[in-house]
Design a protein around this motif. Structure first.
Motif, short mmCIF file in Angstrom:
data_model
loop_
_atom_site.label_atom_id
_atom_site.label_comp_id
_atom_site.label_asym_id
_atom_site.label_seq_id
_atom_site.Cartn_x
_atom_site.Cartn_y
_atom_site.Cartn_z
N ASP A 36 14.11 -30.29 -34.13
CA ASP A 36 15.76 -30.39 -34.43
C ASP A 36 16.24 -31.11 -33.33
OD1 ASP A 36 15.34 -28.41 -36.34
OD2 ASP A 36 15.44 -26.53 -34.84
N ILE A 37 17.38 -32.11 -33.72
CA ILE A 37 18.10 -32.84 -32.56
C ILE A 37 19.46 -32.62 -32.84
CG2 ILE A 37 16.32 -34.68 -32.74
CD1 ILE A 37 17.78 -36.09 -34.73
N ASP A 38 19.90 -31.48 -33.26
CA ASP A 38 21.44 -31.04 -33.55
C ASP A 38 21.90 -30.14 -32.36
OD1 ASP A 38 19.94 -29.38 -34.84
OD2 ASP A 38 21.79 -28.33 -35.64
N ARG A 39 23.15 -30.28 -31.87
CA ARG A 39 23.35 -29.28 -30.89
C ARG A 39 22.81 -29.25 -29.59
NH1 ARG A 39 27.58 -26.71 -32.70
NH2 ARG A 39 27.52 -25.35 -31.04
N ILE A 40 22.16 -30.34 -29.43
CA ILE A 40 21.69 -30.61 -28.01
C ILE A 40 22.92 -30.92 -26.86
CG2 ILE A 40 20.31 -32.11 -26.51
CD1 ILE A 40 18.45 -32.67 -29.17
N ALA A 63 31.89 -42.01 -19.67
CA ALA A 63 30.81 -42.33 -18.43
C ALA A 63 31.38 -43.38 -17.95
CB ALA A 63 29.48 -42.28 -18.80
N SER A 64 30.98 -43.42 -16.41
CA SER A 64 31.30 -44.66 -15.57
C SER A 64 29.96 -45.02 -14.94
CB SER A 64 32.36 -44.15 -14.40
OG SER A 64 33.39 -43.71 -14.96
N ILE A 65 29.87 -45.99 -14.15
CA ILE A 65 28.81 -46.50 -13.63
C ILE A 65 28.59 -45.76 -12.53
CG2 ILE A 65 27.73 -48.29 -12.04
CD1 ILE A 65 29.55 -50.36 -13.55
N ASN A 66 27.21 -45.20 -12.30
CA ASN A 66 26.76 -44.36 -11.36
C ASN A 66 26.70 -43.06 -11.72
OD1 ASN A 66 25.60 -46.46 -9.98
ND2 ASN A 66 27.44 -46.30 -8.38
N ASP A 67 27.38 -42.45 -12.91
CA ASP A 67 27.16 -41.26 -13.48
C ASP A 67 25.98 -40.74 -13.76
OD1 ASP A 67 30.18 -41.28 -13.12
OD2 ASP A 67 30.59 -40.91 -15.09
N THR A 68 25.63 -39.61 -13.63
CA THR A 68 24.63 -38.93 -13.97
C THR A 68 24.72 -38.03 -15.27
OG1 THR A 68 23.70 -38.73 -11.87
CG2 THR A 68 22.49 -37.45 -13.67
N VAL A 69 23.97 -38.32 -16.46
CA VAL A 69 24.12 -37.66 -17.68
C VAL A 69 22.86 -37.01 -18.17
CG1 VAL A 69 24.46 -38.12 -20.20
CG2 VAL A 69 25.72 -39.61 -18.61
N LEU A 70 23.11 -35.70 -18.10
CA LEU A 70 21.88 -34.72 -18.52
C LEU A 70 21.85 -34.27 -20.01
CD1 LEU A 70 19.66 -32.76 -17.40
CD2 LEU A 70 21.46 -31.09 -17.32
N ILE A 71 20.56 -34.71 -20.33
CA ILE A 71 20.58 -34.23 -21.95
C ILE A 71 19.31 -33.13 -21.79
CG2 ILE A 71 19.35 -34.84 -24.07
CD1 ILE A 71 20.67 -37.39 -21.82
N SER A 72 19.73 -31.80 -22.50
CA SER A 72 18.95 -30.82 -22.44
C SER A 72 19.10 -29.88 -23.41
CB SER A 72 19.24 -30.02 -21.10
OG SER A 72 20.75 -29.29 -21.14
#
Length: 256
Positions: A36-40, A63-72
């Motif tokens: 499943d890859i929906d609602r991540i 997002a901007s440069i140096n931001d941290t994006v979390l995928i979970s």
């Protein structure tokens, strides 16, 4: 004189560099995984913004440069993406998630008091609400923002010694436009809810031809008293207000 010109030139160059560096843009992304890859959950930890993937694992986030994006997600290992200049330039992120293998902890019979307050609380019968972290999902627990609210947040926040992003958006009028758009969206949402809940009852009391009903509700939503009344959550008060507005609307139709 030459030194002054050189200094001004350097200041202008620095201003332009900082402006580009702090600029936040909409980045598209794609998540791939074994199932499943929906609602991540896609969380910009730096900007405190949040979104989720669609059925195809696609998403969009500011997002901007140096931001941290979390995928979970609960079934996958959390993955952090550091926003580089290359990502900003391509406006695209592609990530692959790894399945999370859950191992059983060692079983302990009975309660063990260690003297450590936090540990002993965990071993006690004290209960608390389950949150993201209990499920292994580092997540954003605040109220979810709409797309326009996220854009306003991005337009009015900025870091560094000189937060240029809010100033530039204020000067260009973008902040004012975003606030007006959010206000309109809130009114439209309230109007649709009132129309869904009270339309049948209203027109049973005082009929209005079908072709004019949508126009009527937009007429109602233009009244400055509408939104405060919709927040009061009183159907009786709102129904009386709609009846009053319906009389005004019919009078206006007769004049036209």
């Amino acid at each position: 004189m030459i030194k002054i010109k050189n200094t001004l030139f350097l200041i202008l160059c620095l201003f332009k560099f900082v402006s580009v560096y702090c600029q936040s843009i909409e980045i598209q992304g794609k998540v791939t995984a074994s199932s499943d890859i929906d609602r991540i959950h896609i969380i910009n930890k730096t900007a405190n913004t949040f979104t989720i993937t669609n059925d195809d694992g696609e998403f969009m986030i500011s997002a901007s440069i140096n931001d941290t994006v979390l995928i979970s997600a609960i079934q996958y290992k959390p993955l952090e993406v550091f926003v580089t200049p290359q990502i900003i330039q391509s406006k695209y992120i592609s990530v692959e998630l790894t399945d999370k293998i859950t191992e059983l902890d060692e079983v302990v019979v009975g309660k063990i008091l260690t003297g450590d307050l936090l540990s002993d609380i965990e071993n006690s019968n004290v209960k608390r609400d389950i949150n993201f972290y209990d499920l292994g999902i580092p997540g954003y627990t605040g109220k979810l923002k709409t797309q326009s609210e996220r854009r306003l947040h991005e337009a009015t926040t900025g870091g560094g010694l000189v937060p240029l992003n809010p100033l530039l958006n204020w000067l260009s009028g973008r902040t004012k436009k975003l606030k007006a758009q959010i206000a309109r969206e809130r009114i439209d949402k309230a109007m649709k809810e009132v129309r869904s809940e009270l339309s049948e009852m209203l027109f049973d009391i005082d009929n209005l031809e079908e072709s004019k009903r949508i126009e009527f509700f937009y007429f109602v939503s233009d009244d400055p008293n509408f939104l405060p009344l919709s927040k009061a959550e009183s159907d009786l008060v709102m129904l009386k207000f709609l009846q009053q507005k319906l009389e005004e609307f019919k009078t206006q139709l007769e004049k036209d």
